[in-house]
Write a protein that holds these residues in place. Structure first.
Motif, PDB file in Angstrom:
ATOM      1  N   VAL A  83       0.856  -1.185   0.000  1.00 58.77           N
ATOM      2  CA  VAL A  83       0.000   0.000   0.000  1.00 58.77           C
ATOM      3  C   VAL A  83       0.892   1.236   0.000  1.00 58.77           C
ATOM      4  N   TYR A  84       0.420   2.293  -0.657  1.00 55.11           N
ATOM      5  CA  TYR A  84       1.107   3.575  -0.486  1.00 55.11           C
ATOM      6  C   TYR A  84       0.080   4.687  -0.330  1.00 55.11           C
ATOM      7  N   SER A  85       0.470   5.699   0.428  1.00 55.14           N
ATOM      8  CA  SER A  85      -0.433   6.813   0.727  1.00 55.14           C
ATOM      9  C   SER A  85       0.043   8.055  -0.006  1.00 55.14           C
ATOM     10  N   SER A  86      -0.877   9.002  -0.142  1.00 49.72           N
ATOM     11  CA  SER A  86      -0.515  10.206  -0.883  1.00 49.72           C
ATOM     12  C   SER A  86      -0.863  11.466  -0.106  1.00 49.72           C
ATOM     13  N   SER A  87      -0.333  12.581  -0.616  1.00 50.80           N
ATOM     14  CA  SER A  87      -0.580  13.879   0.011  1.00 50.80           C
ATOM     15  C   SER A  87      -2.013  14.354  -0.224  1.00 50.80           C
ATOM     16  N   LYS A  88      -2.760  13.625  -1.054  1.00 54.36           N
ATOM     17  CA  LYS A  88      -4.165  13.979  -1.270  1.00 54.36           C
ATOM     18  C   LYS A  88      -5.093  13.213  -0.337  1.00 54.36           C
ATOM     19  N   GLY A  89      -4.512  12.412   0.547  1.00 54.02           N
ATOM     20  CA  GLY A  89      -5.326  11.673   1.512  1.00 54.02           C
ATOM     21  C   GLY A  89      -5.815  10.327   1.014  1.00 54.02           C
ATOM     22  N   THR A  90      -5.315   9.868  -0.123  1.00 54.89           N
ATOM     23  CA  THR A  90      -5.758   8.577  -0.666  1.00 54.89           C
ATOM     24  C   THR A  90      -4.771   7.471  -0.321  1.00 54.89           C
ATOM     25  N   LEU A  91      -5.280   6.234  -0.341  1.00 53.34           N
ATOM     26  CA  LEU A  91      -4.445   5.038  -0.167  1.00 53.34           C
ATOM     27  C   LEU A  91      -4.632   4.181  -1.404  1.00 53.34           C
ATOM     28  N   ARG A  92      -3.540   3.642  -1.918  1.00 53.68           N
ATOM     29  CA  ARG A  92      -3.644   2.749  -3.077  1.00 53.68           C
ATOM     30  C   ARG A  92      -3.034   1.410  -2.723  1.00 53.68           C
ATOM     31  N   LEU A  93      -3.848   0.371  -2.848  1.00 50.63           N
ATOM     32  CA  LEU A  93      -3.369  -1.002  -2.634  1.00 50.63           C
ATOM     33  C   LEU A  93      -2.972  -1.556  -3.991  1.00 50.63           C
ATOM     34  N   CYS A  94      -1.759  -2.067  -4.097  1.00 48.34           N
ATOM     35  CA  CYS A  94      -1.252  -2.573  -5.378  1.00 48.34           C
ATOM     36  C   CYS A  94      -0.902  -4.048  -5.275  1.00 48.34           C
ATOM     37  N   ASP A  95      -1.073  -4.759  -6.401  1.00 47.25           N
ATOM     38  CA  ASP A  95      -0.767  -6.182  -6.469  1.00 47.25           C
ATOM     39  C   ASP A  95       0.305  -6.384  -7.537  1.00 47.25           C
ATOM     40  N   MET A  96       1.479  -6.836  -7.106  1.00 46.96           N
ATOM     41  CA  MET A  96       2.603  -6.993  -8.040  1.00 46.96           C
ATOM     42  C   MET A  96       2.400  -8.142  -9.018  1.00 46.96           C
ATOM     43  N   ARG A  97       1.365  -8.964  -8.800  1.00 50.60           N
ATOM     44  CA  ARG A  97       1.091 -10.047  -9.748  1.00 50.60           C
ATOM     45  C   ARG A  97       0.402  -9.520 -11.003  1.00 50.60           C
ATOM     46  N   GLU A  98      -0.235  -8.351 -10.886  1.00 50.22           N
ATOM     47  CA  GLU A  98      -1.026  -7.845 -12.012  1.00 50.22           C
ATOM     48  C   GLU A  98      -0.163  -7.252 -13.117  1.00 50.22           C
ATOM     49  N   ALA A  99       0.897  -6.539 -12.734  1.00 52.80           N
ATOM     50  CA  ALA A  99       1.771  -5.912 -13.736  1.00 52.80           C
ATOM     51  C   ALA A  99       3.105  -5.593 -13.096  1.00 52.80           C
ATOM     52  N   ALA A 100       4.124  -5.470 -13.943  1.00 53.21           N
ATOM     53  CA  ALA A 100       5.456  -5.151 -13.418  1.00 53.21           C
ATOM     54  C   ALA A 100       5.469  -3.742 -12.841  1.00 53.21           C
ATOM     55  N   LEU A 101       4.798  -2.810 -13.508  1.00 56.09           N
ATOM     56  CA  LEU A 101       4.687  -1.442 -13.004  1.00 56.09           C
ATOM     57  C   LEU A 101       3.287  -1.264 -12.419  1.00 56.09           C
ATOM     58  N   CYS A 102       3.239  -0.979 -11.116  1.00 59.67           N
ATOM     59  CA  CYS A 102       1.956  -0.952 -10.407  1.00 59.67           C
ATOM     60  C   CYS A 102       1.334   0.441 -10.384  1.00 59.67           C
ATOM     61  N   ASP A 103       1.412   1.154 -11.515  1.00 60.92           N
ATOM     62  CA  ASP A 103       0.802   2.482 -11.553  1.00 60.92           C
ATOM     63  C   ASP A 103      -0.725   2.392 -11.505  1.00 60.92           C
ATOM     64  N   LYS A 104      -1.243   1.283 -11.993  1.00 61.51           N
ATOM     65  CA  LYS A 104      -2.684   1.058 -11.873  1.00 61.51           C
ATOM     66  C   LYS A 104      -2.929   0.267 -10.594  1.00 61.51           C
ATOM     67  N   HIS A 105      -3.572   0.900  -9.625  1.00 59.50           N
ATOM     68  CA  HIS A 105      -3.788   0.250  -8.328  1.00 59.50           C
ATOM     69  C   HIS A 105      -4.900  -0.797  -8.410  1.00 59.50           C
ATOM     70  N   SER A 106      -4.913  -1.707  -7.451  1.00 54.70           N
ATOM     71  CA  SER A 106      -5.998  -2.690  -7.352  1.00 54.70           C
ATOM     72  C   SER A 106      -7.180  -2.102  -6.598  1.00 54.70           C
ATOM     73  N   LYS A 107      -6.872  -1.317  -5.565  1.00 55.05           N
ATOM     74  CA  LYS A 107      -7.927  -0.692  -4.765  1.00 55.05           C
ATOM     75  C   LYS A 107      -7.515   0.725  -4.410  1.00 55.05           C
ATOM     76  N   LEU A 108      -8.503   1.615  -4.394  1.00 55.48           N
ATOM     77  CA  LEU A 108      -8.262   3.001  -4.016  1.00 55.48           C
ATOM     78  C   LEU A 108      -9.144   3.322  -2.809  1.00 55.48           C
ATOM     79  N   PHE A 109      -8.508   3.629  -1.692  1.00 54.57           N
ATOM     80  CA  PHE A 109      -9.256   3.965  -0.470  1.00 54.57           C
ATOM     81  C   PHE A 109      -9.288   5.493  -0.363  1.00 54.57           C
ATOM     82  N   GLU A 110     -10.498   6.014  -0.410  1.00 56.71           N
ATOM     83  CA  GLU A 110     -10.628   7.465  -0.397  1.00 56.71           C
ATOM     84  C   GLU A 110     -11.961   7.842   0.218  1.00 56.71           C
TER      85      GLU A 110
END
Length: 452
Positions: free
Chosen positions: A243-270
């Motif tokens: 998971v990584y958090s941002s300065s906009k108050g969002t959390l992004r859960l990423c799955d490394m199985r989906e793609a090598a570059l996890c710019d597209k998150h699996s879940k967005l908590f906002e």
């Protein structure tokens, strides 16, 4: 179960090198990170001077019921030195931003420490024997004249005073353009990640000359930049999730199985913003300063400027629980913006059973919230209020109107005394609180009675 009101002061350790208890300290003495290892037997702190101090818990003593829980200095070493980037004409501070322990595999302990740019892997080991009786070297280690060696002997190991040796095993450098804010060891025990403002890199613990970029939020044109990464952490059990958090108050859960570059998150908590609460400070105070997975891996704990929030991994649209850390500051945001305190980055911590959360505040206060009973308490980490074995008294901040005897008014809070860094023992009710250059270790009274 922790009864937060029964927290005892077990130990106050000043990391300042000054002998007097209230001596002035330098900027280099300010503690910048605190971390227990996986058993809780060791506790590491890093400071702005690039030093790491490791504390070890004393073994239980049958004759002294309160002896367990005392942490004494085990080893101190210089982890980072100030550097200068000649290409960019930038000074690189020696300040330790984060420390993370690796799970113990053998007699030695390993930890990662990072400043803004360079991550280092350290080995901490003990030596209590030394070899004697070499054939080709004398006792001082000088080579003998071979013509004088007439017989051969078998060298032997002799006991010696315990020595703690700390040695750098790996240096992971040159992978971050921006300042490193997080490191997190994966549950596979082979890889770890490091995050800066715009990118997250995945490293193998044995390979220093390359890392894989797994998140990159840097826009083509930096003028289009709207948010930065503030913290990142691996899931405690699933090695593919982070998971990584941002300065906009969002959390992004990423799955490394989906793609090598996890710019597209699996879940967005906002959490959708209430337009009626919108103000000039909304975006600043919604920035997430810390994110921590619960030990179970089911929940996320986040901290923003005024609140701590618990999120369920299965519910993205709003947090499960919201805890007001210091809501009385809502009316003071203007002055907190002017003195830069509004940009302070408070950390948060779970207890071992994920039932209580802890985070810091101003005036050397720290807060605990019991998720089951919904009780909360404000406690103070200071030399004046913390004599060893003393029970900490709950503190209250009042906003005007009627004041009780021990209440503190909002206007008399000291914003220079801030508890940014806290840690909770993985199994027991022992907490470590960094207050400027002092480390406070508190433990639950019930905890001591059980283990005494």
């Amino acid at each position: 179960m922790l009864n937060p009101i029964q927290v005892l002061c077990s130990d106050i350790t000043s990391l300042s090198l000054e002998p007097e208890p209230f001596a002035s300290y330098t900027e280099a003495d300010i503690i910048s990170t605190v971390e227990f290892n996986h058993t809780g037997e060791l506790l590491a702190t890093g400071d702005k001077g690039g030093r790491v101090v490791i504390f070890q818990r004393e073994p239980e003593c049958k004759t002294e019921p309160y002896s367990q829980g005392e942490y004494n200095v085990y080893s101190t070493f210089q982890s980072h030195e100030p550097e200068f980037d000649y290409l960019k004409s930038l000074e690189i501070e020696e300040k330790i931003n984060k420390i993370r322990w690796l799970p113990q595999q053998n007699a030695a302990h390993f930890l990662l420490s990072t400043n803004d740019k360079t991550i280092k892997l350290w080995k901490v080991s003990e030596r209590d024997k030394r070899p004697e009786g070499y054939n080709l070297k004398d006792e001082e280690g000088r080579m003998k004249d071979l013509s004088t060696v007439t017989s051969l002997q078998v060298p032997v190991l002799k006991p010696m005073d315990l020595m703690v040796e700390v040695s750098p095993r790996r240096v992971f450098a040159n992978a971050h353009t921006y300042h490193v804010n997080s490191i997190s060891v994966n549950s596979d025990h082979e890889t770890y990640m490091s995050a800066d403002d715009l990118r997250i890199n995945l490293w193998h613990l044995g390979i220093t000359d390359r890392s894989f970029n797994i998140v990159d939020i840097k826009p083509v044109n930096m003028e289009d930049l709207t948010e930065v990464i503030t913290a990142a952490e691996f899931h405690p059990h699933h090695c593919n999730l982070f998971v990584y958090s941002s300065s906009k108050g969002t959390l992004r859960l990423c799955d490394m199985r989906e793609a090598a570059l996890c710019d597209k998150h699996s879940k967005l908590f906002e959490e959708p913003e209430d337009p009626s609460n919108r103000s000039f400070f909304s975006e600043i105070i919604s920035s997430v300063s810390d994110v921590k997975f619960s030990h179970s891996g089911r929940y996320l704990l986040t901290r923003d400027y005024l609140t701590a929030k618990v999120w369920d991994l299965n519910m993205e649209n709003k947090p499960l629980e919201i805890y007001q850390v210091h809501d009385y500051l809502r009316s003071k945001l203007c002055s907190l913006y002017e003195n830069d305190c509004i940009f302070d980055k408070f950390e948060c911590a779970w207890n071992g059973s994920d039932s209580v959360i802890m985070t810091g505040a101003y005036n050397n206060f720290f807060r605990m919230f019991d998720r089951n009973t919904k009780r909360d308490v404000t406690l103070e980490a200071s030399r004046e209020s913390s004599k060893p074995r003393a029970v900490l008294k709950p503190r209250r901040v009042c906003q005007g109107g009627k004041r009780r005897k021990d209440d503190i008014s909002v206007d008399s809070l000291d914003f220079t005394k801030k508890i940014l860094h806290t840690a909770w023992h993985p199994n027991e009710n022992i907490i470590a609180i960094a207050a400027t250059n002092n480390l406070y270790i508190f433990q639950d009274k019930l905890n001591q009675e059980m283990h005494g």
